[in-house]
Design a protein around this motif. Structure first.
Motif, PDB file in Angstrom:
ATOM      1  N   ALA A  20       0.831  -1.208   0.000  1.00 26.79           N
ATOM      2  CA  ALA A  20       0.000   0.000   0.000  1.00 26.79           C
ATOM      3  C   ALA A  20       0.863   1.254   0.000  1.00 26.79           C
ATOM      4  CB  ALA A  20      -0.921  -0.005   1.217  1.00 26.79           C
ATOM      5  N   ALA A  21       1.911   1.238   0.819  1.00 28.17           N
ATOM      6  CA  ALA A  21       2.810   2.384   0.887  1.00 28.17           C
ATOM      7  C   ALA A  21       3.514   2.604  -0.443  1.00 28.17           C
ATOM      8  CB  ALA A  21       3.827   2.171   2.001  1.00 28.17           C
ATOM      9  N   ASP A  22       3.873   1.515  -1.113  1.00 26.32           N
ATOM     10  CA  ASP A  22       4.545   1.623  -2.405  1.00 26.32           C
ATOM     11  C   ASP A  22       3.620   2.258  -3.442  1.00 26.32           C
ATOM     12  OD1 ASP A  22       6.910   1.307  -3.741  1.00 26.32           O
ATOM     13  OD2 ASP A  22       6.863  -0.880  -3.793  1.00 26.32           O
ATOM     14  N   GLU A  23       2.357   1.893  -3.411  1.00 34.16           N
ATOM     15  CA  GLU A  23       1.387   2.494  -4.330  1.00 34.16           C
ATOM     16  C   GLU A  23       1.268   3.994  -4.078  1.00 34.16           C
ATOM     17  OE1 GLU A  23      -2.277   0.455  -3.800  1.00 34.16           O
ATOM     18  OE2 GLU A  23      -1.550  -1.458  -4.593  1.00 34.16           O
ATOM     19  N   LEU A  24       1.181   4.372  -2.822  1.00 35.03           N
ATOM     20  CA  LEU A  24       1.077   5.788  -2.475  1.00 35.03           C
ATOM     21  C   LEU A  24       2.337   6.550  -2.877  1.00 35.03           C
ATOM     22  CD1 LEU A  24      -0.538   5.410   1.056  1.00 35.03           C
ATOM     23  CD2 LEU A  24      -1.593   6.540  -0.922  1.00 35.03           C
ATOM     24  N   LEU A  25       3.482   5.918  -2.672  1.00 32.50           N
ATOM     25  CA  LEU A  25       4.754   6.542  -3.033  1.00 32.50           C
ATOM     26  C   LEU A  25       4.802   6.829  -4.528  1.00 32.50           C
ATOM     27  CD1 LEU A  25       7.670   7.314  -2.057  1.00 32.50           C
ATOM     28  CD2 LEU A  25       8.349   5.010  -2.750  1.00 32.50           C
ATOM     29  N   GLU A  26       4.386   5.860  -5.321  1.00 30.72           N
ATOM     30  CA  GLU A  26       4.415   6.013  -6.774  1.00 30.72           C
ATOM     31  C   GLU A  26       3.410   7.056  -7.246  1.00 30.72           C
ATOM     32  OE1 GLU A  26       3.821   3.326 -10.838  1.00 30.72           O
ATOM     33  OE2 GLU A  26       3.867   2.356  -8.876  1.00 30.72           O
ATOM     34  N   GLU A  27       2.245   7.085  -6.595  1.00 35.05           N
ATOM     35  CA  GLU A  27       1.179   7.995  -7.038  1.00 35.05           C
ATOM     36  C   GLU A  27       1.409   9.431  -6.603  1.00 35.05           C
ATOM     37  OE1 GLU A  27      -2.409   6.421  -5.437  1.00 35.05           O
ATOM     38  OE2 GLU A  27      -2.282   4.556  -6.570  1.00 35.05           O
ATOM     39  N   SER A  28       1.854   9.597  -5.344  1.00 35.53           N
ATOM     40  CA  SER A  28       1.873  10.951  -4.774  1.00 35.53           C
ATOM     41  C   SER A  28       3.175  11.362  -4.117  1.00 35.53           C
ATOM     42  CB  SER A  28       0.744  11.070  -3.737  1.00 35.53           C
ATOM     43  OG  SER A  28      -0.495  10.682  -4.289  1.00 35.53           O
ATOM     44  N   GLY A  29       4.167  10.498  -4.111  1.00 35.25           N
ATOM     45  CA  GLY A  29       5.431  10.842  -3.475  1.00 35.25           C
ATOM     46  C   GLY A  29       5.416  10.574  -1.985  1.00 35.25           C
ATOM     47  N   SER A  30       6.565  10.737  -1.371  1.00 35.59           N
ATOM     48  CA  SER A  30       6.718  10.393   0.039  1.00 35.59           C
ATOM     49  C   SER A  30       5.878  11.269   0.962  1.00 35.59           C
ATOM     50  CB  SER A  30       8.192  10.468   0.455  1.00 35.59           C
ATOM     51  OG  SER A  30       8.711  11.761   0.227  1.00 35.59           O
ATOM     52  N   ALA A  31       5.526  12.467   0.507  1.00 30.26           N
ATOM     53  CA  ALA A  31       4.735  13.366   1.354  1.00 30.26           C
ATOM     54  C   ALA A  31       3.370  12.777   1.679  1.00 30.26           C
ATOM     55  CB  ALA A  31       4.580  14.720   0.675  1.00 30.26           C
ATOM     56  N   ALA A  32       2.868  11.883   0.815  1.00 29.20           N
ATOM     57  CA  ALA A  32       1.544  11.297   1.026  1.00 29.20           C
ATOM     58  C   ALA A  32       1.566  10.121   1.991  1.00 29.20           C
ATOM     59  CB  ALA A  32       0.963  10.838  -0.312  1.00 29.20           C
ATOM     60  N   LEU A  33       2.749   9.722   2.418  1.00 23.61           N
ATOM     61  CA  LEU A  33       2.860   8.545   3.271  1.00 23.61           C
ATOM     62  C   LEU A  33       2.626   8.892   4.738  1.00 23.61           C
ATOM     63  CD1 LEU A  33       5.942   6.625   1.816  1.00 23.61           C
ATOM     64  CD2 LEU A  33       3.537   6.075   1.570  1.00 23.61           C
ATOM     65  N   SER A  34       1.500   8.483   5.233  1.00 24.33           N
ATOM     66  CA  SER A  34       1.215   8.552   6.663  1.00 24.33           C
ATOM     67  C   SER A  34       0.722   7.169   7.061  1.00 24.33           C
ATOM     68  CB  SER A  34       0.144   9.597   6.976  1.00 24.33           C
ATOM     69  OG  SER A  34      -1.111   9.192   6.446  1.00 24.33           O
ATOM     70  N   LEU A  35       0.887   6.807   8.321  1.00 24.50           N
ATOM     71  CA  LEU A  35       0.439   5.492   8.754  1.00 24.50           C
ATOM     72  C   LEU A  35      -1.066   5.322   8.554  1.00 24.50           C
ATOM     73  CD1 LEU A  35       2.556   4.841  11.965  1.00 24.50           C
ATOM     74  CD2 LEU A  35       2.841   3.844   9.713  1.00 24.50           C
ATOM     75  N   TYR A  96      20.897  -0.001 -13.772  1.00 26.79           N
ATOM     76  CA  TYR A  96      20.839   0.942 -12.646  1.00 26.79           C
ATOM     77  C   TYR A  96      20.072   2.201 -13.057  1.00 26.79           C
ATOM     78  CZ  TYR A  96      22.819   3.369  -8.513  1.00 26.79           C
ATOM     79  OH  TYR A  96      23.013   4.045  -7.330  1.00 26.79           O
ATOM     80  N   ALA A  97      20.497   2.782 -14.176  1.00 29.57           N
ATOM     81  CA  ALA A  97      19.827   3.996 -14.662  1.00 29.57           C
ATOM     82  C   ALA A  97      18.390   3.691 -15.074  1.00 29.57           C
ATOM     83  CB  ALA A  97      20.605   4.587 -15.833  1.00 29.57           C
ATOM     84  N   GLY A  98      18.169   2.526 -15.668  1.00 30.75           N
ATOM     85  CA  GLY A  98      16.829   2.148 -16.084  1.00 30.75           C
ATOM     86  C   GLY A  98      15.887   2.002 -14.908  1.00 30.75           C
ATOM     87  N   TYR A  99      16.378   1.417 -13.816  1.00 30.27           N
ATOM     88  CA  TYR A  99      15.520   1.275 -12.641  1.00 30.27           C
ATOM     89  C   TYR A  99      15.144   2.652 -12.087  1.00 30.27           C
ATOM     90  CZ  TYR A  99      13.476  -0.559  -8.407  1.00 30.27           C
ATOM     91  OH  TYR A  99      12.570  -0.863  -7.418  1.00 30.27           O
ATOM     92  N   ALA A 100      16.107   3.557 -12.074  1.00 30.90           N
ATOM     93  CA  ALA A 100      15.830   4.906 -11.584  1.00 30.90           C
ATOM     94  C   ALA A 100      14.773   5.598 -12.433  1.00 30.90           C
ATOM     95  CB  ALA A 100      17.114   5.731 -11.572  1.00 30.90           C
ATOM     96  N   LEU A 101      14.852   5.397 -13.756  1.00 36.05           N
ATOM     97  CA  LEU A 101      13.908   6.048 -14.656  1.00 36.05           C
ATOM     98  C   LEU A 101      12.511   5.463 -14.518  1.00 36.05           C
ATOM     99  CD1 LEU A 101      13.697   8.182 -16.898  1.00 36.05           C
ATOM    100  CD2 LEU A 101      14.192   6.377 -18.546  1.00 36.05           C
ATOM    101  N   GLU A 102      12.442   4.155 -14.336  1.00 31.03           N
ATOM    102  CA  GLU A 102      11.145   3.484 -14.258  1.00 31.03           C
ATOM    103  C   GLU A 102      10.527   3.537 -12.862  1.00 31.03           C
ATOM    104  OE1 GLU A 102      12.191  -0.361 -15.670  1.00 31.03           O
ATOM    105  OE2 GLU A 102      12.823   0.420 -17.633  1.00 31.03           O
ATOM    106  N   ASN A 103      11.345   3.769 -11.850  1.00 29.01           N
ATOM    107  CA  ASN A 103      10.862   3.816 -10.461  1.00 29.01           C
ATOM    108  C   ASN A 103      11.475   5.018  -9.742  1.00 29.01           C
ATOM    109  OD1 ASN A 103       9.645   0.837 -10.191  1.00 29.01           O
ATOM    110  ND2 ASN A 103      11.614   0.699 -11.248  1.00 29.01           N
ATOM    111  N   PRO A 104      11.212   6.229 -10.240  1.00 30.49           N
ATOM    112  CA  PRO A 104      11.897   7.405  -9.677  1.00 30.49           C
ATOM    113  C   PRO A 104      11.648   7.618  -8.191  1.00 30.49           C
ATOM    114  CG  PRO A 104      10.065   8.057 -11.090  1.00 30.49           C
ATOM    115  CD  PRO A 104      10.273   6.596 -11.313  1.00 30.49           C
ATOM    116  N   ALA A 105      10.424   7.407  -7.726  1.00 27.52           N
ATOM    117  CA  ALA A 105      10.142   7.618  -6.301  1.00 27.52           C
ATOM    118  C   ALA A 105      10.830   6.552  -5.452  1.00 27.52           C
ATOM    119  CB  ALA A 105       8.637   7.603  -6.054  1.00 27.52           C
ATOM    120  N   GLY A 106      10.777   5.305  -5.906  1.00 24.70           N
ATOM    121  CA  GLY A 106      11.425   4.231  -5.171  1.00 24.70           C
ATOM    122  C   GLY A 106      12.926   4.395  -5.154  1.00 24.70           C
TER     123      GLY A 106
END
Length: 199
Positions: A20-35, A96-106
């Motif tokens: 669930a946290a990963d979905e939120l991270l991808e959608e809205s960034g770390s600022a959206a992560l609250s317990l 390495y670069a490809g993972y960063a591009l495809e998963n920038p928030a992660g």
């Protein structure tokens, strides 16, 4: 335990919360992560996350470790499919670069100094960082001459990681096109094979 919480037992709750946290991270960034928001997205009570995560930072550290494992997996898979040492090094750099591009928030959370504190990573993250460093160091060592001393090997490994990581960040932020990674990584072989001035 509520009915919804009961779906996640024997360790499943932690995975569900991180999903669930990963979905939120991808959608809205770390600022959206609250317990509370993570619990809502996972479909469990707002108290459920505290069984595994004492606070928001702990969730983010769990996500950082998850993405570090995936980044390692992408690099290892790329290395296994390549041929000689220079080809493997280029393939790992592209992965390495490809993972960063495809998963920038992660990717970003892996190297967030507030989450993965330099010199003091979490117990879960520390061995993963070591594995990443060892992977790059081993690949670089195989590209160097047999008489390269330990200091040279260490400096070359640090230089290669810096180059690849810098490319990944520049590409992810849009400052360089993805093709720039290929051009830069193609020059790694020549760079490693060139003696340092005075050598």
């Amino acid at each position: 335990m509520s009915t919804s919480d009961a779906r996640y037992h024997h360790g499943d709750l932690r995975r569900a919360l991180l999903d669930a946290a990963d979905e939120l991270l991808e959608e809205s960034g770390s600022a959206a992560l609250s317990l509370r928001e993570v619990a809502r997205r996972a479909g469990v009570s707002h108290n459920a996350p505290y069984h595994h995560f004492p606070d928001r930072i702990a969730v983010m550290k769990g996500l950082a470790a998850r993405h570090m494992r995936k980044l390692l997996g992408a690099q290892r898979a790329a290395a296994e499919q390549a041929g000689d040492p220079f080809c493997r090094l280029r393939a790992v750099g592209r992965a390495y670069a490809g993972y960063a591009l495809e998963n920038p928030a992660g990717f970003g959370i892996v190297f967030d100094p507030e989450i993965c504190v330099p010199g003091a990573p979490s117990d879960e993250m520390a061995p993963l960082i070591g594995e990443n460093e060892d992977l790059i160091a081993d690949l670089v060592a195989r590209c160097l001459t047999d008489d390269a001393d330990p200091a040279t090997r260490a400096a070359a490994a640090a230089g290669v990681w810096s180059l690849v990581h810098g490319l990944a960040q520049l590409i992810t932020s849009g400052h360089l096109p993805r093709s720039a990674a290929d051009h830069a990584l193609d020059g790694l072989g020549a760079l490693l094979a060139t003696p340092a001035p005075g050598a």
